[in-house]
Write a protein that holds these residues in place. Structure first.
Motif, PDB file in Angstrom:
ATOM      1  N   LYS A 183     -42.252 -22.760  96.967  1.00  0.00           N
ATOM      2  CA  LYS A 183     -42.274 -23.328  95.628  1.00  0.00           C
ATOM      3  C   LYS A 183     -41.962 -22.292  94.561  1.00  0.00           C
ATOM      4  CE  LYS A 183     -47.306 -22.819  95.145  1.00  0.00           C
ATOM      5  NZ  LYS A 183     -48.597 -23.530  95.025  1.00  0.00           N
ATOM      6  N   SER A 184     -41.940 -20.998  94.936  1.00  0.00           N
ATOM      7  CA  SER A 184     -41.670 -19.933  93.965  1.00  0.00           C
ATOM      8  C   SER A 184     -40.278 -19.335  94.107  1.00  0.00           C
ATOM      9  CB  SER A 184     -42.718 -18.812  94.107  1.00  0.00           C
ATOM     10  OG  SER A 184     -44.011 -19.278  93.839  1.00  0.00           O
ATOM     11  N   VAL A 185     -39.493 -19.816  95.074  1.00  0.00           N
ATOM     12  CA  VAL A 185     -38.190 -19.207  95.349  1.00  0.00           C
ATOM     13  C   VAL A 185     -37.295 -19.200  94.111  1.00  0.00           C
ATOM     14  CG1 VAL A 185     -36.029 -19.578  96.599  1.00  0.00           C
ATOM     15  CG2 VAL A 185     -38.197 -19.606  97.831  1.00  0.00           C
ATOM     16  N   PHE A 186     -37.334 -20.267  93.311  1.00  0.00           N
ATOM     17  CA  PHE A 186     -36.458 -20.362  92.137  1.00  0.00           C
ATOM     18  C   PHE A 186     -37.184 -20.009  90.838  1.00  0.00           C
ATOM     19  CE2 PHE A 186     -34.800 -23.359  95.299  1.00  0.00           C
ATOM     20  CZ  PHE A 186     -33.510 -22.868  95.434  1.00  0.00           C
ATOM     21  N   LYS A 187     -38.331 -19.348  90.941  1.00  0.00           N
ATOM     22  CA  LYS A 187     -39.126 -19.029  89.758  1.00  0.00           C
ATOM     23  C   LYS A 187     -39.353 -17.528  89.612  1.00  0.00           C
ATOM     24  CE  LYS A 187     -41.560 -23.450  90.150  1.00  0.00           C
ATOM     25  NZ  LYS A 187     -42.876 -24.106  90.352  1.00  0.00           N
ATOM     26  N   LEU A 188     -38.466 -16.721  90.177  1.00  0.00           N
ATOM     27  CA  LEU A 188     -38.626 -15.271  90.131  1.00  0.00           C
ATOM     28  C   LEU A 188     -37.707 -14.663  89.081  1.00  0.00           C
ATOM     29  CD1 LEU A 188     -38.719 -14.551  93.957  1.00  0.00           C
ATOM     30  CD2 LEU A 188     -40.661 -14.501  92.397  1.00  0.00           C
ATOM     31  N   LEU A 189     -38.247 -13.730  88.310  1.00  0.00           N
ATOM     32  CA  LEU A 189     -37.468 -12.959  87.351  1.00  0.00           C
ATOM     33  C   LEU A 189     -37.412 -11.509  87.837  1.00  0.00           C
ATOM     34  CD1 LEU A 189     -38.787 -14.178  83.872  1.00  0.00           C
ATOM     35  CD2 LEU A 189     -36.710 -14.887  85.035  1.00  0.00           C
ATOM     36  N   LEU A 190     -36.220 -10.975  87.987  1.00  0.00           N
ATOM     37  CA  LEU A 190     -36.035  -9.573  88.343  1.00  0.00           C
ATOM     38  C   LEU A 190     -35.459  -8.848  87.140  1.00  0.00           C
ATOM     39  CD1 LEU A 190     -36.070  -7.278  90.404  1.00  0.00           C
ATOM     40  CD2 LEU A 190     -33.795  -8.002  91.152  1.00  0.00           C
ATOM     41  N   ASP A 191     -36.214  -7.889  86.621  1.00  0.00           N
ATOM     42  CA  ASP A 191     -35.816  -7.135  85.426  1.00  0.00           C
ATOM     43  C   ASP A 191     -35.493  -8.084  84.271  1.00  0.00           C
ATOM     44  OD1 ASP A 191     -36.131  -4.786  86.862  1.00  0.00           O
ATOM     45  OD2 ASP A 191     -34.051  -4.791  87.540  1.00  0.00           O
ATOM     46  N   ASN A 192     -36.392  -9.079  84.079  1.00  0.00           N
ATOM     47  CA  ASN A 192     -36.328 -10.048  82.981  1.00  0.00           C
ATOM     48  C   ASN A 192     -35.131 -10.988  83.059  1.00  0.00           C
ATOM     49  OD1 ASN A 192     -38.707  -9.172  81.683  1.00  0.00           O
ATOM     50  ND2 ASN A 192     -37.601  -7.458  80.773  1.00  0.00           N
ATOM     51  N   LYS A 193     -34.502 -11.079  84.239  1.00  0.00           N
ATOM     52  CA  LYS A 193     -33.423 -12.036  84.443  1.00  0.00           C
ATOM     53  C   LYS A 193     -33.753 -12.878  85.675  1.00  0.00           C
ATOM     54  CE  LYS A 193     -29.814  -9.088  82.459  1.00  0.00           C
ATOM     55  NZ  LYS A 193     -28.519  -8.386  82.706  1.00  0.00           N
ATOM     56  N   ASN A 224     -41.957 -17.189 111.076  1.00  0.00           N
ATOM     57  CA  ASN A 224     -42.476 -17.840 112.272  1.00  0.00           C
ATOM     58  C   ASN A 224     -43.867 -18.410 112.023  1.00  0.00           C
ATOM     59  OD1 ASN A 224     -40.477 -17.688 114.216  1.00  0.00           O
ATOM     60  ND2 ASN A 224     -41.040 -15.620 114.847  1.00  0.00           N
ATOM     61  N   GLY A 225     -44.067 -19.668 112.376  1.00  0.00           N
ATOM     62  CA  GLY A 225     -45.387 -20.265 112.306  1.00  0.00           C
ATOM     63  C   GLY A 225     -45.813 -20.711 110.928  1.00  0.00           C
ATOM     64  N   GLU A 226     -44.924 -20.621 109.920  1.00  0.00           N
ATOM     65  CA  GLU A 226     -45.321 -20.970 108.558  1.00  0.00           C
ATOM     66  C   GLU A 226     -44.110 -21.502 107.804  1.00  0.00           C
ATOM     67  OE1 GLU A 226     -47.048 -22.230 105.947  1.00  0.00           O
ATOM     68  OE2 GLU A 226     -48.544 -20.940 106.888  1.00  0.00           O
ATOM     69  N   TYR A 227     -44.103 -22.813 107.552  1.00  0.00           N
ATOM     70  CA  TYR A 227     -42.961 -23.429 106.887  1.00  0.00           C
ATOM     71  C   TYR A 227     -42.979 -23.214 105.377  1.00  0.00           C
ATOM     72  CZ  TYR A 227     -42.456 -25.841 111.360  1.00  0.00           C
ATOM     73  OH  TYR A 227     -42.309 -26.121 112.692  1.00  0.00           O
ATOM     74  N   GLU A 228     -44.115 -22.878 104.803  1.00  0.00           N
ATOM     75  CA  GLU A 228     -44.216 -22.786 103.353  1.00  0.00           C
ATOM     76  C   GLU A 228     -43.850 -21.406 102.808  1.00  0.00           C
ATOM     77  OE1 GLU A 228     -48.030 -24.058 102.057  1.00  0.00           O
ATOM     78  OE2 GLU A 228     -47.738 -26.139 102.668  1.00  0.00           O
ATOM     79  N   TRP A 229     -43.526 -20.458 103.673  1.00  0.00           N
ATOM     80  CA  TRP A 229     -43.191 -19.105 103.226  1.00  0.00           C
ATOM     81  C   TRP A 229     -41.774 -18.736 103.640  1.00  0.00           C
ATOM     82  CZ3 TRP A 229     -46.224 -15.855 100.261  1.00  0.00           C
ATOM     83  CH2 TRP A 229     -47.543 -16.268 100.049  1.00  0.00           C
ATOM     84  N   LYS A 230     -41.146 -17.930 102.795  1.00  0.00           N
ATOM     85  CA  LYS A 230     -39.836 -17.362 103.081  1.00  0.00           C
ATOM     86  C   LYS A 230     -39.913 -15.855 102.877  1.00  0.00           C
ATOM     87  CE  LYS A 230     -37.073 -20.982 103.780  1.00  0.00           C
ATOM     88  NZ  LYS A 230     -36.277 -21.156 105.006  1.00  0.00           N
ATOM     89  N   LEU A 231     -39.116 -15.129 103.643  1.00  0.00           N
ATOM     90  CA  LEU A 231     -38.999 -13.684 103.454  1.00  0.00           C
ATOM     91  C   LEU A 231     -37.616 -13.387 102.898  1.00  0.00           C
ATOM     92  CD1 LEU A 231     -41.028 -11.327 104.281  1.00  0.00           C
ATOM     93  CD2 LEU A 231     -39.258 -10.704 105.910  1.00  0.00           C
ATOM     94  N   GLY A 232     -37.541 -12.592 101.829  1.00  0.00           N
ATOM     95  CA  GLY A 232     -36.271 -12.270 101.197  1.00  0.00           C
ATOM     96  C   GLY A 232     -36.017 -10.782 101.170  1.00  0.00           C
ATOM     97  N   LEU A 233     -34.778 -10.366 101.451  1.00  0.00           N
ATOM     98  CA  LEU A 233     -34.358  -8.963 101.391  1.00  0.00           C
ATOM     99  C   LEU A 233     -33.334  -8.815 100.286  1.00  0.00           C
ATOM    100  CD1 LEU A 233     -35.499  -9.362 104.350  1.00  0.00           C
ATOM    101  CD2 LEU A 233     -34.041  -7.447 104.998  1.00  0.00           C
ATOM    102  N   ILE A 234     -33.602  -7.902  99.333  1.00  0.00           N
ATOM    103  CA  ILE A 234     -32.752  -7.753  98.151  1.00  0.00           C
ATOM    104  C   ILE A 234     -32.391  -6.275  97.975  1.00  0.00           C
ATOM    105  CG2 ILE A 234     -32.536  -8.226  95.684  1.00  0.00           C
ATOM    106  CD1 ILE A 234     -35.034 -10.058  96.016  1.00  0.00           C
ATOM    107  N   PRO A 235     -31.118  -5.891  98.102  1.00  0.00           N
ATOM    108  CA  PRO A 235     -30.731  -4.507  97.802  1.00  0.00           C
ATOM    109  C   PRO A 235     -30.946  -4.222  96.315  1.00  0.00           C
ATOM    110  CG  PRO A 235     -29.003  -5.680  99.001  1.00  0.00           C
ATOM    111  CD  PRO A 235     -29.986  -6.708  98.547  1.00  0.00           C
ATOM    112  N   ILE A 236     -31.508  -3.061  95.995  1.00  0.00           N
ATOM    113  CA  ILE A 236     -31.757  -2.700  94.600  1.00  0.00           C
ATOM    114  C   ILE A 236     -31.268  -1.292  94.348  1.00  0.00           C
ATOM    115  CG2 ILE A 236     -33.720  -4.240  94.220  1.00  0.00           C
ATOM    116  CD1 ILE A 236     -35.559  -1.929  94.840  1.00  0.00           C
TER     117      ILE A 236
END
Length: 920
Positions: free
Chosen positions: A365-375, A388-400
Motif C-alpha cells: 500500500k506504500s509502493v506509490f507513496k514514497l518520496l526520494l529527495d522530496n520527489k 516469500n511467504g508474504e503477499y503484502e510486502w515488496k522488496l525494492g532495489l534502487i541504485p543511488i
C-alpha cells in the motif's frame, strides 16, 4: 517522526573503532539529522577513560558531514580510543573503517540511551572479538559457551570452561576488547552478557587484509572483517523480512539469537510452504541457516535477533578479478522497528571507488507513496522483488548516487531501509535507520544518591555534581529531564521533556508557552490546562490576536475557558488592535453546548467594507471546541463578526496570528550585501527566542549589513517583528521576502523610532525561502527577530515535516493535517475513507450546515432506503429469468431464443451492482 516511547535518532553516542590486526588508515564518522536547523555536536575523545581531545561540529539535514579521523595499527588487545558525541538535537551516527584499498567494515551506532543491560551474542567464527563500551563505571558478567565444550579459555590470568561466568569491572568511557583471536579449538562462541548499567557491544573480527586479495595467497576462504553494533534485548523482534542483494555470487547466512529456550523460528515460501523450521533449545540459543538471494518472511513465537552475513564464495584458483572476496555483516531490523523516514550519506573516500544501492522493504500500500529527495519515487526505476511467504510486502532495489539523501512515506506508514555499499572486492550493508525503545527509566527514591543511571543518558547522579535541580523534580539527585518514560503506563500529560524548561520537541526547537507550567516533549502543559496569555492552539504555539482585541465582553479574551458568557443572540464581534491576516479562529463553548451553521464576516482593511466569507470550514475537536477557517483568501482584516446556531454559552475566542517559524532556524550575519568571501557568520542568537526585556541589542548592524533568516521547507510569512535596542536617529531598515531563486517577492522600508519594528506581508500567495533584514542608514543593535506564519503546502505540523494527504484537494490541510476538501470518492477528516455511490457518509469532516453527530445520523438514515433498493435490484433483475425458467418447463416449445438472451443480459447486468454487504 515522534512517538511517546520510541525514538529514531539519539542525542548521545559512545563508539570506538574496532581496528583489527593490520592497517586501518581512516575512520569515518557519518553524521545525519532530521533537523533543518544547525545541530551542534561536542565530540570528546577518551583514551583509557581520560579526556584527551574535544571538538565542536556543526551540521544540518541539508548539510550532513563526514568526520575523518586517522586509524591505528597494532594488536587487537590494545584498548582503542572512545569517541563520545553529545548533540543539542537528535542525530544519527554511522562508523566506517577504511583501509587503503579494500575495507568497508562499518556499523550503525546505537544511541547511548538505547543501550541495554542484557545481550545475547554469537561470534561468527573462531577468530572474533567483542568490544564492550562503558559510558559509566559498571560491573559485567560474561558467560561464553564454546562449541567444543572441553575448551578452556584464558582470561586475566585465569582459565574458564564453557558456561563459566567471567566477572569484571570497567571504567567509564572505555572501549574494552574481549578477544577470541588465535584461540584454536573452541569453535563458535555464543553466550550472554549482563551489566548493572547500560552497556554497548560491538562484534568484529581479529584482522583484516589491507592491500591484499586473500585469494592471492592460495587461501581456500576469504577473510572476515565484519563489524556490527548489537541490539540489546529490548530491541529483539518476532517478525523479519530478509533481503535480496545485487551481488548474486554471495551466500546469505543468517545468524539467529534467541532470548529464551524453545523458541520456534520458521520461514515460508511464496506458496506458504515451510522453508525452515527450527526450535532452539536451552543449550542451543542460536542457529545459523542459509537462504537463497531472495526476500523471505521470517517469524518466531518469541523475540529473536538476526544478523545477516554476506559470505563470499571460496577462492578456488587465482584471483577473483574484482569479485567480492571479503565478508560483511549487518543487523536485520525487525518490522516493528521500521520507520517512515530515513536520512543518510552516500560517502566517498579518495582511495576507494564505491557504489550504493538502497534496499527497501515496503508494504504494497506504500509502493506509490514514497518520496526520494522530496520527489515522488518513480517505481519504474526500482527493481521490485516478491517476498516469500508474504503477499503484502515488496522488496525494492534502487541504485543511488550523490551525497545526502532522504526517503519518506507520505502517509507515515513504516518501511525498512538498508544501504548496500560495493567496493573493490568488498561490500558493506547497514540499516539506514530504525526506531528503538529506550532503556527503562527508574525514579530515584526520596532524593537518595542510588549510583544508577536513572535517566538512561550514560551518566549518573549529575545533580550531585552541580547541586542544581536541573529537571525541576524538587530533588538534588538525578537529571530525569532527559528521556521519555513508557507511555503505556504513564498518562501523556506526564511525559518528561528532555529539553530545557522553556523548550520542547524532538530537537528542542519550540518554545514552551504554558501558563505557569513546564511542557512535556510534545508541548502539552504538565501542571496547567491553559496556555500563557497571548498564545493558543496546538502546543500553545499560535499567537492569539484576540488577546489584544476589543470585545464587548472581556470574558471572551480573559484566557480562561471556564468563564463563559451567555450569548442568546448567537453572534459576536471584535476589533483587532491593528490589521492582520484572517486565517482561522478557535471558539470554545460550554460543555456539551453544541453549535452549528457558522457564518463569518470581516471588515477588509484596504476598502473598509464588510465582506462575507463565502467558504467556511469547521473542524470540531470536542463537544465544545470548534476551529473556524475562512477559505476564500487570506485577507487583512480590521474586525471580525461570527454567527452560529445552537450553543448559547461562549467561553473563549482566539484568532490565529500564526506561529514563530523563525525560532531556532538557520540565520546568518552578513557584513556586506552581496556577501563576499568570509563576510558571513552564523547568527543563532537573533532567533533563539530569548527576548531581552531591556531591549539591549546583541547583534550590531551598520550600513549595508544584513541578517538572513532561512526558512526550509518554504513557509507562508504573515508578519515580521524585529526587536532592537535604542536606534541611532534616522536609522532605516529594509525587510525583503525572497523565494527559492532569491527573487524579492515583497520588500518594505521602515524608519526605526521605537524598540519594535513590525511589518505585515500582503503577498500571502507566495511561499518564502529567505528573509533579509538590511540596514539602509544609521546603526542599530538587533535583539531578536520573530517571523509569524505557517507551513506552505503540502506540509503541516510544528516541524513542517508531515505531508497533507494526497486525497486532500490541492494537498491543502489544517495545521493538524485535516483536509479542507477531499477529492471525489473520498471523505473523512483526512480524506482516507472511501465513498461508495449512494452512501456519502462523512465520519470526520464536520459540515458547516449542521452538527456533526446529527449530520452523520441524518445522512445514514436518508441513505438507508437507497441502500435497500440497491440491495434488492440484483434480485429484482433476476425475477423475469426465474419466471421464464418456470414457464419453460411447461411451455418449452413456445420459448424463443430471444427470451434466453434477455435473461442472460439481466443476469450479466446484476453482476455489476454492488453487493448488499458492500453497499451497507
Amino acid at each position: 517522526m515522534s512517538m511517546s516511547s520510541i525514538k529514531y535518532y539519539g542525542d548521545t553516542y559512545l563508539v570506538t573503532y574496532p581496528a583489527m590486526y593490520g592497517d586501518v588508515n581512516t575512520v569515518l564518522f557519518l553524521l545525519t539529522t532530521a533537523s533543518l536547523d544547525t545541530v551542534i555536536i561536542s565530540m570528546l575523545v577518551y583514551q583509557e577513560s581520560n579526556l584527551v581531545q574535544t571538538e565542536d561540529l556543526h551540521f544540518s539535514r541539508l548539510e550532513p558531514i563526514t568526520v575523518n579521523r586517522p586509524g591505528i595499527q597494532g594488536d587487537v588487545h590494545v584498548i582503542r580510543p572512545c569517541y563520545r558525541f553529545n548533540g543539542n538535537r537528535y542525530f544519527r551516527l554511522t562508523v566506517v573503517l577504511v583501509d587503503s584499498t579494500t575495507s568497508l567494515a562499518s556499523f550503525a551506532a546505537i544511541p547511548l540511551e538505547m543501550w541495554s543491560t542484557i545481550y545475547y551474542f554469537v561470534v561468527l567464527r573462531s577468530s572474533s572479538v567483542l568490544y564492550l563500551l562503558a559510558g559509566v563505571s559498571l560491573n559485567v558478567t560474561l558467560t561464553p559457551k564454546f562449541e567444543h565444550v572441553s575448551y578452556v579459555y584464558p582470561f586475566r590470568e585465569e582459565l574458564y570452561r564453557s558456561g563459566a561466568k567471567l566477572m569484571f569491572q570497567l571504567d567509564n568511557h572505555l572501549g574494552f576488547p574481549i578477544s577470541f583471536c588465535n584461540k584454536a579449538g573452541h569453535g563458535s562462541v555464543s553466550g550472554t552478557l549482563k551489566a548493572n548499567q547500560p552497556i554497548g557491544v560491538i562484534t568484529t573480527n581479529c584482522h583484516n587484509v589491507s592491500n591484499k586479495d586473500p585469494c592471492l595467497n592460495g587461501s581456500s576462504k576469504s577473510a572476515d572483517i565484519s563489524s556490527e553494533m548489537l541490539f540489546g534485548e529490548p530491541h529483539y523482534g518476532t517478525d523479519f523480512i530478509t533481503l535480496s542483494i545485487p551481488d548474486t555470487t554471495l551466500k546469505l547466512e543468517y545468524y539467529v539469537m534467541a532470548m529464551e529456550a524453545k523458541t520456534n523460528i520458521q520461514a515460508l515460501s511464496q506458496s506458504k510452504e515451510t522453508l525452515l523450521k527450527k526450535v532452539l533449545s536451552v543449550d542451543d540459543n542460536w542457529v545459523m541457516f542459509e537462504l537463497i538471494n531472495k526476500a523471505t518472511h521470517i517469524t518466531s513465537d518469541k523475540p529473536i535477533q538476526m544478523i545477516l552475513v554476506l559470505k563470499s564464495p571460496p577462492c578456488g584458483n587465482g584471483t577473483h578479478n574484482g569479485a567480492v572476496v571479503i565478508d560483511s555483516a549487518a543487523i536485520l531490523i525487525p518490522t516493528h522497528l521500521f520507520f517512515n523516514r530515513y536520512f543518510w550519506i552516500a560517502w566517498s573516500h579518495k582511495n576507494l571507488t564505491v557504489t550504493f544501492t538502497m534496499i527497501i522493504a515496503v508494504n504494497i500500500k506504500s509502493v506509490f507513496k514514497l518520496l526520494l529527495d522530496n520527489k515522488k519515487l518513480r517505481t519504474n526505476l526500482v527493481k521490485w522483488k516478491a517476498v516469500n511467504g508474504e503477499y503484502e510486502w515488496k522488496l525494492g532495489l534502487i541504485p543511488i548516487s550523490g551525497y545526502a539523501h532522504d526517503i519518506f512515506e507520505m502517509t507515515n506508514n513504516p518501511f525498512g531501509c538498508y544501504i548496500y555499499t560495493r567496493g573493490p572486492g568488498t561490500v558493506a550493508l547497514n540499516p539506514a535507520g530504525f526506531k528503538a525503545r529506550m532503556c527503562e527509566r527508574k525514579e530515584t527514591l526520596d532524593g537518595l544518591i542510588d549510583e544508577l543511571d536513572n535517566d538512561c543518558d550514560g551518566l549518573f547522579n549529575e545533580e550531585e555534581a552541580n547541586g542544581i535541580d536541573d529537571d525541576f523534580d524538587l530533588r538534588i539527585d538525578e537529571d530525569l529531564n532527559g528521556n521519555v518514560v513508557d507511555s503505556v503506563n504513564v498518562p501523556p500529560n506526564q511525559l518528561r521533556n528532555k529539553c530545557p524548561r522553556d523548550l520542547f520537541g524532538d530537537n528542542c526547537l519550540h518554545k514552551c508557552h504554558c501558563d505557569d507550567s513546564p511542557c512535556n516533549r510534545n508541548g502539552n502543559c504538565l501542571t496547567s490546562t491553559r496556555c500563557s496569555p497571548g498564545w493558543f492552539g496546538p502546543a500553545c504555539q499560535y499567537g492569539d490576536l484576540c488577546q489584544s482585541a476589543t470585545f464587548d465582553h472581556v470574558i471572551l479574551n480573559d484566557n480562561d475557558d471556564t468563564t463563559c458568557l451567555k450569548v442568546p443572540w448567537h453572534e459576536i464581534r471584535f476589533s483587532l488592535l491593528e490589521k492582520y491576516h484572517l486565517t482561522w479562529i478557535r471558539m470554545v463553548f460550554g460543555n456539551n453546548d453544541r453549535a452549528n451553521r457558522f457564518s463569518l464576516k470581516y471588515v477588509e482593511a484596504k476598502t473598509r467594507k464588510e465582506i462575507t466569507c463565502n467558504e467556511v470550514k469547521i473542524f470540531k475537536f470536542s463537544s465544545k471546541m470548534y476551529d473556524v477557517f475562512c477559505l476564500d483568501v487570506y485577507v487583512a482584516a480590521l474586525s471580525v463578526s461570527i454567527k452560529w446556531e445552537g450553543g448559547q454559552y461562549l467561553c473563549s475566542v482566539h484568532m490565529s496570528g500564526g506561529r514563530n517559524i523563525a525560532l531556532h532556524t538557520a540565520s546568518k550575519h552578513l557584513r556586506s550585501v552581496p556577501p563576499k568571501l568570509g563576510d558571513e557568520s552564523p547568527a543563532p542568537d537573533v532567533v533563539d527566542g530569548s527576548l531581552n526585556q531591556t531591549f539591549e541589542g546583541i547583534l550590531e548592524l551598520n550600513i549595508s549589513m544584513a541578517i538572513d533568516i532561512i526558512l526550509s521547507p518554504l513557509k507562508f510569512v504573515y508578519s515580521v517583528k524585529i526587536f532592537i535596542g535604542t536606534p541611532m536617529i534616522g536609522s532605516q531598515i529594509e525587510v525583503q521576502l525572497m523565494d527559492e531563486s532569491e527573487y524579492i517577492i515583497f520588500d518594505q522600508r521602515k524608519v526605526l523610532d521605537e524598540h519594535v519594528a513590525h511589518m505585515l506581508n500582503p503577498a500571502l500567495s507566495s511561499p518564502i525561502a529567505k528573509i533579509r533584514i538590511l540596514l539602509i542608514t544609521g546603526s542599530v543593535a538587533v535583539n531578536e527577530v520573530e517571523v509569524f506564519g505557517e507551513c506552505a503546502p503540502p506540509f503541516y505540523d510544528l516541524e513542517c515535516s508531515s505531508f497533507c494527504g494526497l486525497s486532500c484537494q490541492d494537498e491543502l490541510c489544517s495545521p493538524e493535517g485535516m483536509c479542507f476538501k477531499c477529492h471525489p470518492k473520498k471523505s473523512g477528516r483526512f480524506c482516507r475513507d472511501i465513498v461508495f455511490s449512494g452512501a456519502l457518509i462523512d465520519d470526520y469532516l464536520y459540515p458547516n450546515d449542521t452538527d456533526f453527530e446529527e449530520a452523520a445520523g441524518e445522512r445514514l438514515t436518508n441513505a438507508q432506503p437507497l441502500l435497500i433498493v440497491a440491495s434488492l435490484l440484483p434480485i429484482l433483475g433476476l425475477i423475469p429469468c426465474i419466471v421464464a425458467l418456470v414457464r419453460g418447463k411447461a411451455l418449452k416449445a413456445r420459448k424463443t431464443e430471444s427470451d434466453d438472451a434477455i435473461c442472460q443480459d439481466d443476469a450479466n447486468q446484476a453482476q455489476h451492482w454492488p453487493s448488499p454487504t458492500r453497499a451497507q
